[in-house]
Enzyme design. Structure first.
Site: not given
Ligand code: PPS
Length: 347
Positions: A127-131, A208, A216
Site C-alpha cells: 500500500k505504499g504506491g508500488t503498483r 508512505r 489504506s
Molecule cells: N499515481 C497513483 N495512482 C493511484 N494510486 C497511487 C498513485 N501513486 C500512489 N498511489 C497510492 O498507491 C496506494 C496503493 O499502493 P500499492 O500499489 O503499493 O498497493 S499494493 O500493496 O500493491 O496493494 C494507494 O493507496 P490508497 O488509495 O490509500 O489505498 C494510493 O494512494
C-alpha cells in the site's frame, strides 16, 4: 547415336519427376519448420498464463491464512489476491504493449531477446504506491517488468530460480528486468535469498506515512470483510493510554526501520532506494527522475507522461500514442494524444 523415345523416357522424364518431388518436399519441409517455430513461440507464453491462473487460485485460498511476512503478528489484512487484478487493470491501459509482449511472433522478430532474472526489484511496502511506480517504470523502453506479483522469495522459493526466470518477460541486452512484490520488505528470509540470487540486485522501497499506509491496508480488507473489528480497536491495546498494539501486521509493516536492519546486513545503502509514496502522487515526474537515476537509466519518463486527474486526485498515465517508441513497435505514427485516466478505487 539415333534418337530413341525409350532412352528419352528413361533420362528426361524421370529427372523432371524427381525435380517435382524435390520441390514439393522443400515446400513441405519449410511449412513444418515454420509450424514448429510457431509452436515453440506459443509454448513460451504458456508458463506466464498458467502462473497467473494458479497464483490467483492460491491467493484465493490463502486469504484467511497468516501472513508469514510478519511472523507471529496478528494479521487481519491478508488480501493480496487483489494485487494481481489491479495489475490487470493497469495492463488494460497498456493493452497494446502487453498484447505485443504476449505475441509469439515478437520472439521470432527479435531473436536476441531472452528471459533474465531481475536486476532490480520493488520490494515494498504494501500500500505504499508500488503498483503506480511499477506501471510508471514500464513506460521506459529500457525496462521489462512482469505485471503480476511473483512472490518468489517469500512464497515460491522452493520452485527454484528457473521457475522464477520463466515468469519474466523477454528482454534484450541493455534492458533491465524488474518485478514488484511488496511483502518482500517485511519477510525475514528475503534479503538473504535475493543476495544469493545476485548481490548486485538494486532494491526499491516505496514508503508512505505508516498511519495512512495502515489505514489504506485496513480499508482494503474491510471492503472485502465488513465484519472485522474497528481500526481503533485493532491499533490500540489501550486507547486511553495511547498504547499501540505492535503485534498487529498493519502496524508492523509500517515499522520501516526495523525491517531495514535486516536488509542492511546484506546490501549496502547505495543499493537501496527509498521512494516517497506521497511524492509519487504530488510530483510523479520528480520521483521518477530519482528512480531512473538510481537504475542508471536515461530520464525518459518525465512530466509529459503524466496527467493530473483532479476528480480522482491522482496522476494518471498519458498514453503518448504516435511517439517514436510506439512506431518502434510497428504501430502507425498518426493519431491524437490520448489521455487515459486510471480508475483508482480506494481499498
Ligand atoms: N499515481 C497513483 N495512482 C493511484 N494510486 C497511487 C498513485 N501513486 C500512489 N498511489 C497510492 O498507491 C496506494 C496503493 O499502493 P500499492 O500499489 O503499493 O498497493 S499494493 O500493496 O500493491 O496493494 C494507494 O493507496 P490508497 O488509495 O490509500 O489505498 C494510493 O494512494
Amino acid at each position: 547415336m539415333e534418337y530413341s523415345p525409350i532412352l528419352h523416357n528413361l533420362h528426361v522424364v524421370p529427372s523432371s519427376h524427381v525435380k517435382n518431388k524435390l520441390f514439393v518436399f522443400c515446400i513441405m519441409l519449410s511449412l513444418w519448420v515454420y509450424m514448429i517455430y510457431c509452436c515453440v513461440g506459443y509454448c513460451s507464453t504458456v508458463p506466464n498464463l498458467t502462473y497467473r491462473s494458479v497464483n490467483r487460485h492460491e491467493n484465493d485460498s490463502e486469504i484467511d491464512n497468516q501472513d508469514s511476512s510478519v511472523g507471529a503478528s496478528r494479521d487481519l489484512l491478508n488480501n493480496e489476491n487483489d494485487l494481481d487484478s489491479r495489475g490487470d487493470e493497469w495492463d488494460e491501459i497498456r493493452g497494446e504493449a502487453k498484447a505485443l509482449d504476449d505475441n509469439a511472433m515478437s520472439g521470432f522478430l527479435n531473436e536476441s531477446e531472452s528471459k533474465k532474472l531481475p536486476q532490480a526489484i520493488i520490494i515494498g511496502v504494501k500500500k505504499g504506491g508500488t503498483r503506480a511506480l511499477l506501471e510508471f517504470l514500464r513506460l521506459h523502453p529500457d525496462i521489462r517488468a512482469v505485471g503480476a506479483e511473483p512472490h518468489f522469495f517469500d512464497r515460491n522459493y522452493d520452485k527454484g530460480l528457473e521457475w522464477y526466470r520463466e515468469l519474466m518477460p523477454k528482454s534484450s541486452e541493455g534492458q533491465l528486468t524488474m518485478e514488484k512484490t511488496p511483502s518482500y520488505y517485511v519477510t525475514k528470509e528475503v534479503p538473504a535469498r535475493i543476495y544469493t540470487m545476485s548481490k548486485d540486485t538494486k532494491l526499491i522501497v516505496v514508503v508512505r506515512d505508516p498511519v495512512t499506509r495502515a489505514i489504506s491496508d485496513y480499508t482494503q480488507t474491510r471492503s472485502k470483510k465488513p465484519d472485522i473489528p474497528s481500526f481503533e480497536s485493532l491499533t490500540f491495546k489501550n486507547i486511553s493510554a495511547g498504547l499501540i498494539d505492535t503485534t498487529w501486521s498493519a502496524v508492523q509493516i509500517g515499522m520501516y526501520a526495523k525491517h531495514l536492519e535486516r536488509w542492511l546486513q546484506y546490501f549496502p545503502t547505495e543499493q537501496l532506494l527509498f521512494v516517497s509514496g506521497e511524492r509519487l502522487i504530488s510530483d510523479p515526474a520528480g520521483e521518477m527522475a530519482r528512480v531512473q537515476d538510481f537504475l542508471g537509466l536515461r530520464r525518459v519518463v518525465t512530466e509529459k507522461h503524466f496527467h493530473f486527474n483532479p476528480a480522482k486526485g491522482f496522476p494518471a498515465l498519458r498514453d503518448l500514442r504516435g511517439t517514436a517508441s510506439r512506431t518502434a513497435w510497428g504501430k502507425p505514427k498518426a493519431g491524437p494524444i490520448l489521455i487515459l485516466t486510471q480508475r483508482w478505487s480506494r481499498g
